[in-house]
Enzyme design. Sequence first.
Site, mmCIF file in Angstrom:
data_model
loop_
_atom_site.group_PDB
_atom_site.id
_atom_site.type_symbol
_atom_site.label_atom_id
_atom_site.label_comp_id
_atom_site.label_asym_id
_atom_site.label_seq_id
_atom_site.Cartn_x
_atom_site.Cartn_y
_atom_site.Cartn_z
ATOM 1 N N HIS A 47 -0.523 3.450 5.555
ATOM 2 C CA HIS A 47 -0.144 3.561 4.147
ATOM 3 C C HIS A 47 -1.065 4.511 3.376
ATOM 4 O O HIS A 47 -2.269 4.279 3.281
ATOM 5 C CB HIS A 47 -0.230 2.154 3.548
ATOM 6 C CG HIS A 47 0.074 2.073 2.087
ATOM 7 N ND1 HIS A 47 -0.810 1.566 1.162
ATOM 8 C CD2 HIS A 47 1.189 2.413 1.400
ATOM 9 C CE1 HIS A 47 -0.251 1.585 -0.037
ATOM 10 N NE2 HIS A 47 0.954 2.098 0.078
ATOM 11 N N ARG A 48 -0.506 5.578 2.868
ATOM 12 C CA ARG A 48 -1.274 6.652 2.195
ATOM 13 C C ARG A 48 -2.351 7.175 3.154
ATOM 14 O O ARG A 48 -3.452 7.534 2.727
ATOM 15 C CB ARG A 48 -1.903 6.159 0.888
ATOM 16 C CG ARG A 48 -0.935 5.448 -0.051
ATOM 17 C CD ARG A 48 -1.585 4.952 -1.342
ATOM 18 N NE ARG A 48 -0.754 3.968 -2.021
ATOM 19 C CZ ARG A 48 -1.139 3.211 -3.056
ATOM 20 N NH1 ARG A 48 -2.351 3.354 -3.540
ATOM 21 N NH2 ARG A 48 -0.317 2.342 -3.592
ATOM 22 N N GLU A 74 2.109 7.511 5.852
ATOM 23 C CA GLU A 74 2.971 7.438 4.667
ATOM 24 C C GLU A 74 2.342 8.288 3.584
ATOM 25 O O GLU A 74 1.111 8.221 3.378
ATOM 26 C CB GLU A 74 3.107 5.984 4.209
ATOM 27 C CG GLU A 74 4.141 5.775 3.118
ATOM 28 C CD GLU A 74 3.588 5.591 1.715
ATOM 29 O OE1 GLU A 74 4.384 5.484 0.781
ATOM 30 O OE2 GLU A 74 2.348 5.577 1.549
ATOM 31 N N ASP A 76 2.794 10.088 -0.548
ATOM 32 C CA ASP A 76 3.495 10.036 -1.838
ATOM 33 C C ASP A 76 3.586 11.454 -2.383
ATOM 34 O O ASP A 76 2.554 12.102 -2.601
ATOM 35 C CB ASP A 76 2.706 9.164 -2.827
ATOM 36 C CG ASP A 76 2.617 7.726 -2.356
ATOM 37 O OD1 ASP A 76 3.647 7.052 -2.327
ATOM 38 O OD2 ASP A 76 1.493 7.288 -2.005
ATOM 39 N N HIS A 89 -0.616 9.391 -5.250
ATOM 40 C CA HIS A 89 0.179 8.195 -5.540
ATOM 41 C C HIS A 89 0.502 7.989 -7.017
ATOM 42 O O HIS A 89 1.666 7.848 -7.392
ATOM 43 C CB HIS A 89 -0.533 6.940 -5.012
ATOM 44 C CG HIS A 89 0.219 5.689 -5.316
ATOM 45 N ND1 HIS A 89 0.031 4.963 -6.479
ATOM 46 C CD2 HIS A 89 1.195 5.044 -4.632
ATOM 47 C CE1 HIS A 89 0.849 3.930 -6.494
ATOM 48 N NE2 HIS A 89 1.571 3.948 -5.385
ATOM 49 N N GLU A 148 7.420 9.477 0.834
ATOM 50 C CA GLU A 148 7.943 8.795 -0.351
ATOM 51 C C GLU A 148 8.033 9.773 -1.507
ATOM 52 O O GLU A 148 7.045 10.428 -1.853
ATOM 53 C CB GLU A 148 7.053 7.602 -0.759
ATOM 54 C CG GLU A 148 7.619 6.949 -2.031
ATOM 55 C CD GLU A 148 6.823 5.757 -2.570
ATOM 56 O OE1 GLU A 148 5.963 5.221 -1.848
ATOM 57 O OE2 GLU A 148 7.098 5.388 -3.722
ATOM 58 N N LYS A 150 7.758 9.970 -5.053
ATOM 59 C CA LYS A 150 7.174 9.053 -6.050
ATOM 60 C C LYS A 150 7.636 9.474 -7.447
ATOM 61 O O LYS A 150 7.425 10.604 -7.856
ATOM 62 C CB LYS A 150 5.645 9.108 -5.944
ATOM 63 C CG LYS A 150 4.901 8.205 -6.878
ATOM 64 C CD LYS A 150 5.259 6.746 -6.709
ATOM 65 C CE LYS A 150 4.549 6.051 -5.572
ATOM 66 N NZ LYS A 150 5.057 4.665 -5.354
ATOM 67 N N ASP A 274 -2.705 -0.620 5.110
ATOM 68 C CA ASP A 274 -3.900 0.203 4.861
ATOM 69 C C ASP A 274 -4.807 0.226 6.091
ATOM 70 O O ASP A 274 -5.697 1.064 6.190
ATOM 71 C CB ASP A 274 -4.711 -0.375 3.684
ATOM 72 C CG ASP A 274 -4.000 -0.217 2.342
ATOM 73 O OD1 ASP A 274 -2.955 0.453 2.287
ATOM 74 O OD2 ASP A 274 -4.507 -0.774 1.344
HETATM 75 O O1 G3P Z 1 5.734 2.685 1.845
HETATM 76 C C1 G3P Z 1 5.905 1.874 0.747
HETATM 77 C C2 G3P Z 1 4.796 1.840 -0.230
HETATM 78 O O2 G3P Z 1 4.034 3.003 -0.160
HETATM 79 C C3 G3P Z 1 5.329 1.656 -1.611
HETATM 80 O O3 G3P Z 1 4.359 1.327 -2.507
HETATM 81 O O4 G3P Z 1 3.038 1.825 -4.515
HETATM 82 O O5 G3P Z 1 2.022 2.112 -2.285
HETATM 83 O O6 G3P Z 1 3.730 3.711 -3.069
HETATM 84 P P1 G3P Z 1 3.247 2.296 -3.106
HETATM 85 CA CA CA Z 2 3.907 5.062 -1.198
#
Ligand code: G3P
Ligand code: CA
Length: 287
Positions: A47-48, A74, A76, A89, A148, A150, A274
């Site tokens: 994640h990120r 992942e 954004d 993000h 993503e 965003k 994470d």
């Molecule tokens: O992959 C989903 C997740 O990234 C969505 O939430 O706020 O971390 O972008 P957020």
């Molecule tokens: Ca995200």
Amino acid sequence: MKRIMTILVGLCIAMTAFAGPALAAEQSELGSVISKQEQQEVVNVAHRGASGHAPENTMSAFHKGVEMKADYIEIDVQMTKDGELVVIHDTTVDRTTNGTGDVGDLTFEEIRELDAGSWFGEGYAGEKVPTFEEILDTFRGKVGILIELKAPELYPGIEEKVADALTERNMERPNNDKIIIQSFNHESMKISKELLPSIPHGVLAGMSWADVTEEQLAEFATYADYFNPNMNIVTHELVSNVHEAGMKIFAYTSRTQEQADRLFQLNVDGIVSDFPEHVYYHPVKNK
Ligand code: G3P
Ligand code: CA
């Protein structure tokens, strides 16, 4: 020599005979615990980037995700005032850089001057906000990329820009799911799916979708391949309904081993975390 060989073969046979019951005992002790084999079938999404270990959405975090054997990173994606796609993000730069202001009010040059690493730790001073194209060029073929969009409602035309960047690199073709595009903005996903029909798309679903109906899932499935919810709304029933609708389900965002374990038990297809080390230990990949 012949005698030594006979003894060695005999020893091997004896060891195998003892290992069988031992393994069976270990398995029965595990009971309903998900096996390592099953864990390996769950897609591991950093994640990120591996953002528990390095500043989110930076090259360091993405490289760390690859190093930790995540299946996907992942990212954004947003757009600067002058139309450059950048990876960050929040819709402001305040939390994760030493600057202030909205991403959409700053030029690429202004954003590129910011330090996106020091907030996380001194060792990351000088990290830049990456560009979308930089991520594609650095990581394509090395790891899957879960893109993503965003807050795309703030950036009219962002779907076309993302599609152009992928198409310029021949990445718009079917690619074993190694590129996925997702957003909380479902209208944006309809637009993007029209532009990139061969790329799997996902609808992100926050807490307000806890009671999503089978009819709503069927509607999502007309343009989406993934229904990716907040982990707190995931139940066996939801997972089974998403599968019934013909989609896969990646849950976000796991930050503890317990959270990841619960998602394994619920049979999700992927876990966005994470900490990639929570999602599986892969004995082959980690060799
Ligand atoms: O992959 C989903 C997740 O990234 C969505 O939430 O706020 O971390 O972008 P957020
Ligand atoms: Ca995200």
